[in-house]
Design a protein around this motif. Structure first.
Motif, PDB file in Angstrom:
ATOM      1  N   ALA A   1      34.271 -16.588  72.108  1.00  0.00           N
ATOM      2  CA  ALA A   1      34.981 -15.604  72.920  1.00  0.00           C
ATOM      3  C   ALA A   1      36.468 -15.942  73.006  1.00  0.00           C
ATOM      4  O   ALA A   1      37.316 -15.052  72.885  1.00  0.00           O
ATOM      5  N   LEU A   2      36.786 -17.220  73.172  1.00  0.00           N
ATOM      6  CA  LEU A   2      38.194 -17.619  73.240  1.00  0.00           C
ATOM      7  C   LEU A   2      38.907 -17.352  71.921  1.00  0.00           C
ATOM      8  O   LEU A   2      40.064 -16.909  71.908  1.00  0.00           O
ATOM      9  N   LYS A   3      38.223 -17.595  70.809  1.00  0.00           N
ATOM     10  CA  LYS A   3      38.810 -17.317  69.490  1.00  0.00           C
ATOM     11  C   LYS A   3      39.045 -15.812  69.320  1.00  0.00           C
ATOM     12  O   LYS A   3      40.098 -15.389  68.847  1.00  0.00           O
ATOM     13  N   PHE A   4      38.054 -14.992  69.724  1.00  0.00           N
ATOM     14  CA  PHE A   4      38.201 -13.541  69.638  1.00  0.00           C
ATOM     15  C   PHE A   4      39.346 -13.046  70.519  1.00  0.00           C
ATOM     16  O   PHE A   4      40.158 -12.215  70.097  1.00  0.00           O
ATOM     17  N   ILE A   5      39.417 -13.573  71.730  1.00  0.00           N
ATOM     18  CA  ILE A   5      40.468 -13.158  72.670  1.00  0.00           C
ATOM     19  C   ILE A   5      41.846 -13.507  72.112  1.00  0.00           C
ATOM     20  O   ILE A   5      42.788 -12.717  72.227  1.00  0.00           O
ATOM     21  N   GLU A   6      41.964 -14.662  71.485  1.00  0.00           N
ATOM     22  CA  GLU A   6      43.248 -15.064  70.897  1.00  0.00           C
ATOM     23  C   GLU A   6      43.677 -14.083  69.804  1.00  0.00           C
ATOM     24  O   GLU A   6      44.820 -13.623  69.773  1.00  0.00           O
ATOM     25  N   LYS A   7      42.734 -13.747  68.920  1.00  0.00           N
ATOM     26  CA  LYS A   7      43.052 -12.793  67.843  1.00  0.00           C
ATOM     27  C   LYS A   7      43.382 -11.417  68.415  1.00  0.00           C
ATOM     28  O   LYS A   7      44.325 -10.750  67.964  1.00  0.00           O
ATOM     29  N   LYS A   8      42.610 -10.986  69.392  1.00  0.00           N
ATOM     30  CA  LYS A   8      42.807  -9.654  69.969  1.00  0.00           C
ATOM     31  C   LYS A   8      44.144  -9.557  70.706  1.00  0.00           C
ATOM     32  O   LYS A   8      44.856  -8.558  70.583  1.00  0.00           O
ATOM     33  N   THR A   9      44.502 -10.582  71.466  1.00  0.00           N
ATOM     34  CA  THR A   9      45.777 -10.537  72.183  1.00  0.00           C
ATOM     35  C   THR A   9      46.956 -10.577  71.210  1.00  0.00           C
ATOM     36  O   THR A   9      47.971  -9.913  71.445  1.00  0.00           O
ATOM     37  N   ASN A  10      46.830 -11.325  70.110  1.00  0.00           N
ATOM     38  CA  ASN A  10      47.883 -11.318  69.092  1.00  0.00           C
ATOM     39  C   ASN A  10      48.037  -9.935  68.483  1.00  0.00           C
ATOM     40  O   ASN A  10      49.153  -9.437  68.294  1.00  0.00           O
ATOM     41  N   GLN A  11      46.905  -9.292  68.189  1.00  0.00           N
ATOM     42  CA  GLN A  11      46.925  -7.942  67.615  1.00  0.00           C
ATOM     43  C   GLN A  11      47.551  -6.949  68.602  1.00  0.00           C
ATOM     44  O   GLN A  11      48.394  -6.125  68.220  1.00  0.00           O
ATOM     45  N   LEU A  12      47.173  -7.033  69.859  1.00  0.00           N
ATOM     46  CA  LEU A  12      47.723  -6.126  70.867  1.00  0.00           C
ATOM     47  C   LEU A  12      49.216  -6.365  71.095  1.00  0.00           C
ATOM     48  O   LEU A  12      49.977  -5.416  71.287  1.00  0.00           O
TER      49      LEU A  12
END
Length: 145
Positions: free
Chosen positions: A91-102
């Protein structure tokens, strides 16, 4: 076109820029939600507890208490109404990628808003020049950012 109609034209195009800025604000809101989830996951990891007691918002600020017997996995909204069950690390890895994308998308929207503002300004200045009108005083202009 007289000066009053030119003034009316100068305020109508702002709605195009406003839509872009509203989209950017929505992206910032999503980013804030993901960062809040990241902080929650980290606090769960720090307590090293298997169980979790929390309040769940059912809507309209109506909360109920919830007991989670196994907090080792978490369901994360990934978009379009879909949720995926992740471990905390995933989840932390996904959140990191998602926040970078956003964040990248928010930067694109900010640049688009600046381009729209510049194009509107250029067209209005061109109209004023063609009609031989004087510039608007600085206090009548309004900033978008």
């Amino acid at each position: 076109m007289d000066e009053s109609s030119l003034n009316r034209v100068s305020f109508e195009p702002d709605r195009f820029n406003t839509k872009v800025l509203e989209q950017r604000d929505a992206v910032y809101e999503k980013t804030a939600q993901y960062l809040q989830l990241k902080n929650t996951i980290k606090s769960i990891q720090e307590t090293d507890s298997k169980e979790l007691k929390t309040d769940v918002d059912l809507g309209c600020n109506f909360y109920v208490q919830a007991h989670v017997p196994d907090a080792s996995k978490i369901c994360v909204a990934v978009g379009y109404g879909f949720f995926v069950e992740f471990t905390h690390a995933e989840a932390l890895k996904f959140i990191e990628k998602k926040t970078n994308q956003l964040t990248e998308y928010a930067e694109v929207l900010t640049k688009d808003a600046a381009k729209i503002k510049a194009n509107i300004r250029m067209v209005l200045e061109g109209l004023r020049e063609l009609q031989g009108l004087k510039d608007l005083p600085e206090d009548r202009r309004r900033e978008v950012f």
